[in-house]
Design an enzyme around this catalytic site. Structure first.
Site, short mmCIF file in Angstrom:
data_model
loop_
_atom_site.label_atom_id
_atom_site.label_comp_id
_atom_site.label_asym_id
_atom_site.label_seq_id
_atom_site.Cartn_x
_atom_site.Cartn_y
_atom_site.Cartn_z
N SER A 286 0.91 -0.85 0.10
CA SER A 286 0.04 0.03 0.05
C SER A 286 0.78 1.19 0.04
O SER A 286 1.65 1.48 -0.83
CB SER A 286 -0.97 -0.05 1.35
OG SER A 286 -1.92 1.02 1.04
N ASP B 26 -8.95 -3.99 -6.67
CA ASP B 26 -8.75 -3.35 -5.58
C ASP B 26 -9.83 -2.00 -5.54
O ASP B 26 -9.36 -1.26 -6.61
CB ASP B 26 -7.31 -2.91 -5.40
CG ASP B 26 -6.53 -2.19 -4.31
OD1 ASP B 26 -7.58 -1.67 -3.45
OD2 ASP B 26 -5.56 -2.27 -3.80
N HIS C 102 -7.78 -4.97 -1.88
CA HIS C 102 -6.29 -4.26 -1.27
C HIS C 102 -5.73 -5.39 -0.43
O HIS C 102 -4.60 -5.18 -0.32
CB HIS C 102 -6.78 -2.94 -0.52
CG HIS C 102 -5.61 -2.30 -0.25
ND1 HIS C 102 -4.73 -1.85 -1.33
CD2 HIS C 102 -4.86 -1.66 0.83
CE1 HIS C 102 -3.57 -1.08 -0.87
NE2 HIS C 102 -3.95 -0.97 0.37
#
EC number: 3.4.14.5
Length: 912
Positions: free
Chosen positions: A751, A828, A861
């Site tokens: 991330s 995502d 994600h």
């Protein structure tokens, strides 16, 4: 999976390219438990591995070790040499010349060291922890064990609940044995006293109930304040990170029977429901409209009617759920039950982003004939940086009058420039509202009077002018009612403020007073404070980053700022968390590290009753530590550009100062975040150090939390610049250490950490870091959501140069690295795959090919869909082992040697 025993546990993982040239393949890796813990942004926290003597978090691979007794020679073993036969005389000449160069270089380096300038950085070791004392004879941790819960501390989920008559110290327990009730309320003190007259209140005897022949199995429960009815959620389905839908029911405690929340629409899915403080009604949102169900009637009252695809009532849209409230509710009852405050969110102008699903069909709809081969597309209203934001305003519902109204506030932000970040009910119809401008650097605190339907701004803070920083959205403001008998003449509230460059606690009274009483000060910073308030004794309890930023301790202070007292033992370097009973007479104290975690319920120091009960000791982990070999952890600081930055170094068991170890840097690095924590945590980084035999270093660089706002705010408008410099300078420090192989240094993150990994290797250009791994990375901040991005970068329209600098775009520099890896989930909804795809396009356009990529179909994600989570870490480990064993160096000069030519000639029937 059988555990490994014996052998020198400080050995590195053997090169998979030796003895057969077998490439390390993910497909034959580990056998993961299906119960792998879930990973989201919460996962990122877990991946970030707190800091303590525990170990692995992610990958476990391979059974073969090798001793790394010297630097790895790319000319040895199976590496491809240049053509030609060796000539002894020439070899001697070459070796002699190389020896001369080495001696000259060493001499020059020594002179430069004595008389030249030095890097403006230094290290200081503060703590060294090693909770595993088995030496080289212990069992090695495996990647399977990291994810199957083997090393996860048991954690009891205890919820405090206020008593219907003001009782303190009541616990809500769910899942107890059938004989004692499935859901019950128990007095914490009386449960240790068999003679006590306070018996548990059983709310639900069984773990299910029937309604008109339908079996209802609760997934979540909320007792009414009077403990006579339980609001029950069943058939829960996830929406986004924090939101969900399901069927809601009302369960009567006395009769042990249930009924639908809305009898006329029992099968329709509800997004949110919450109790009135009077226990006589439930407000809920369905299809983005709000309704009220009074227990005195089966009828449901419509509060709003025009909610729909673009208009939300009482629940947040995607960006407010993700970036502001970190939850699924924007509905707030007044304490007297007379009014309900809620947000109205208008997404009409927000652009859509399509999320495609190629394998699954999350909406549950069966495609029409002929449509089975097309992916399902879910369109999300997602405001990217610079795009139109949702328009959010505060509405009120008068329960008695059945009326919705709003209140204008003079001097407030314009609709398009307003973020509402907190709503807190006070007394006598007053509401405290905290809001910021779009870029989150100006704060307004307003007080609204719903009786007179007026409002005014009582505090304005220009954070950008103060220190160049921003306002982090939080929901921890605590209302303090007036109590003349205890010296509080007026209402007030406790808030976190900036004081002398750090986050501190302050008390504002009266409620419209813009000047506070500062309750805390000094080197340490408060954390999501306050944690508890004792109104009777005039005390505030809060968590603070202790003497060192990687610690957490509990303190109390009086409302007037006097008598600051620790609740936990601050002479020990520890990490605590806590939750307080409604009256703050008791605390559920959770010790998270560095030793084996435990949980206790204690009476607070001001309580006249002394109480302590151990809830969990995790003896199974203590026993496991006596059998396994884990890494040692060194907590220290490095000074870079005048900033003292926390560092955690994980060293392999049986660490040998005379050896040369590869180093993996692991980071998250987002603004205000913290990865170097003194917690017990066996994570992927532990696995890398304790099993693979590599050193793992984590640096909380500039921009991260709890090292002062000067270090935090310097990054604003230029994400990645200072943070990557800190990682590069730290890597140079480690590269110069005698036990580090400077040719084998890598970095990885997920991330924001993925963005940081790419930005670091881009800025370094292969000079220090040779490898990098980025999972679900942001590659251009124009592609990320507006509320988060503009808080730290301003808008792209205002700061185009900053966005250009922050984007991962220097492909020439990336080409100078040996190799890097990018992984991303195609579904995502947070960091869109657009980031990785456009980044790869830049690489293609500029003929850069020293990278690998892996996409995970239908994964969000956290990357979990269809075994993806296992594959992420298997691939990560395989790739890392191959990198540190020189696999990618072979692509630099792939000239076949004579043995390869001879084999080829034999195959075609020729002779050489």
């Amino acid at each position: 999976m059988a555990a490994e025993k014996g052998g020198s546990s400080d050995e590195e993982r053997k090169p998979l390219t030796r003895g057969g040239m077998e490439y390390r393949d993910s497909s034959n890796s580990l056998h993961y438990s299906s119960s792998a813990a879930s990973l989201s942004l919460a996962v990122i926290d877990r991946i970030n591995g707190s800091t303590h003597d525990t170990g692995p978090d992610e990958i476990g691979r391979g059974d073969r070790d090798y001793s790394d007794d010297g630097e790895y020679d790319i000319e040895e073993a199976d590496y491809i040499p240049s053509g030609g036969k060796p000539v002894q005389k020439k070899v001697k000449i070459v070796l002699g010349f190389l020896l001369f160069l080495c001696l000259s270089g060493w001499s020059l380096a020594f002179v430069l060291f004595l008389f030249g300038g030095h890097e403006s950085s230094k290290t200081s070791i503060v703590y060294e922890d090693n909770i595993s004392d088995t030496g080289s004879q212990g069992i090695k941790i495996t990647l399977d064990e990291v994810f199957d819960g083997t090393w996860s501390p048991n954690s009891r989920d205890i919820s405090w609940i206020p008593g219907p008559n003001g009782e303190d110290g009541l616990l809500l327990e769910k899942g107890a044995s059938i004989s004692n009730g499935y859901l019950r309320v128990e007095d914490i003190v009386s449960r240790k006293d068999p003679k006590s007259s306070k018996k548990p209140i059983v709310l639900m005897q069984k773990a299910y109930f029937n309604v008109s022949g339908e079996a209802v199995f609760p997934s979540r429960v909320w007792p009414s304040p009077d403990l006579k009815t339980v609001l029950v959620l069943s058939n829960e389905e996830k929406n986004w990170r924090h939101s969900f839908t399901g069927k809601y029911w009302l369960f009567d405690v006395e009769s042990q029977t249930g009924q639908p929340l809305d009898p006329a629409a029992k099968d329709q899915r509800v997004q949110l429901a919450s109790w009135s403080p009077r226990s006589d009604a439930v407000v809920f949102t369905r299809d983005n409209n709000m309704f009220l169900r009074k227990l005195s009637s089966n009828e449901v009252i419509k509060i709003t009617t025009n909610g729909g695809v673009n208009l939300f009532y009482g629940v947040p849209d995607w960006v407010y759920e993700e970036e502001v409230f970190s939850g699924n509710s924007v509905t707030w009852w007044a304490d007297d039950g007379e009014y309900i405050a809620f947000l109205r969110t208008n997404e009409s102008s927000v652009p859509e982003y399509p999320v495609q699903y190629f394998v699954s069909r999350p909406n549950g709809e069966i495609p029409k004939p002929g449509g089975e081969s097309y992916p399902e597309t879910r369109k999300i209203k997602y405001p990217k940086a610079g795009a139109p934001n949702p328009i959010v305003d505060l509405q009120f519902f008068d329960v008695g009058k059945d009326e919705v109204f709003s209140v204008d506030i003079k001097g407030d932000f314009a609709d398009s420039n307003r973020l509402i970040i907190e709503v807190v009910w006070a007394s006598n119809g007053k509401v405290i509202v905290r809001s910021t401008n779009r870029e989150s650097d100006v704060l307004h605190v307003a007080v609204i009077d719903v009786f007179s339907r007026t409002g005014k701004i009582v505090r304005k803070e220009d954070i950008n002018a103060l220190d160049g920083g921003w306002v982090e959205p939080s929901q921890t403001t605590r209302f303090i009612p007036a109590d003349p008998d205890n010296g509080r003449l007026n209402d007030g509230y406790i808030d976190t403020v900036i004081y002398e460059g750090r986050d501190q606690l302050a008390y504002y009274t009266p409620i419209d007073n813009p000047k506070p009483i500062v309750l805390t000060n000094g080197h340490s910073e408060v954390v999501q404070a306050p944690s508890g308030v004792d109104l009777k004794r005039g005390l505030v309890y809060f968590v603070v980053a202790g003497n060192e930023p990687w610690e957490r301790h509990i303190y109390s202070v009086n409302f007037d700022g006097t008598s600051l007292q620790p609740v936990t033992n601050v002479s020990e370097s520890s990490y605590y968390d806590v939750s307080f009973s409604n009256g703050a007479g008791y605390a559920f104290l959770k010790y998270a590290g560095p030793q084996v975690p435990w949980q206790k319920v204690i009476s607070t120091p001001a309580n006249e009753v002394t109480f302590e009960e151990t809830i969990e000791e995790n003896n199974h982990l203590s026993e496991r530590l006596r059998q396994y070999t884990l890494e040692s952890k060194i907590y220290q600081y490095i000074d870079i550009d005048g900033f003292s930055l926390p560092v955690l170094e994980r060293r392999p068991p049986n660490f040998n100062q005379t050896k040369k170890y590869p180093v993996l840097f692991y980071l998250y690095g987002g603004p205000g975040s913290q990865t170097v924590k003194k917690k017990f945590n066996v994570d992927f980084q532990s696995y890398v150090a304790a099993n693979l035999g590599y050193i793992v270093v984590t640096v909380d660089g500039r921009g991260t939390g709890f090292i002062g706002r000067k270090a935090r705010c310097i990054i604003r408008g230029n994400l990645g610049h200072f943070e990557s410099r800190d990682q590069i300078q730290a890597a140079k420090i480690w590269a110069a250490k005698p036990y580090v192989d400077e040719s084998r240094i890598s970095i990885w993150g997920w991330s924001y950490g993925g963005f940081m990994a790419l930005k670091t290797i881009e800025q370094d250009g292969g000079r220090t870091f040779k490898y990098g791994i980025a999972v679900a990375p942001v590659t251009d901040w124009r592609y990320y959501d507006s509320i988060y991005t503009e808080r730290y970068m301003h808008t792209p329209q205002r700061n185009p140069g900053g966005y250009d600098n922050a984007a991962i775009s220097n492909t020439t520099a990336l080409a100078n690295n040996i190799r890097f890896l990018v992984m991303h989930g195609t579904a995502d909804d947070n960091v869109h795959i657009q980031n990785s795809l456009t980044f790869i396009d830049k690489l293609d356009v500029n003929n850069v090919h020293n990278y690998d990529v892996h996409f995970f179909p239908d994964s969000d994600h956290s990357i979990y869909f269809h075994n993806a989570h296992k594959i992420v870490y298997s691939r990560l480990a395989d790739w890392l082992v191959n990198a540190f064993n020189g696999e990618w160096l072979k692509t630099y000069d792939p000239t076949p040697n004579d043995s390869i030519l001879r084999r080829a000639a034999t195959w075609v029937g020729m002779s050489i």
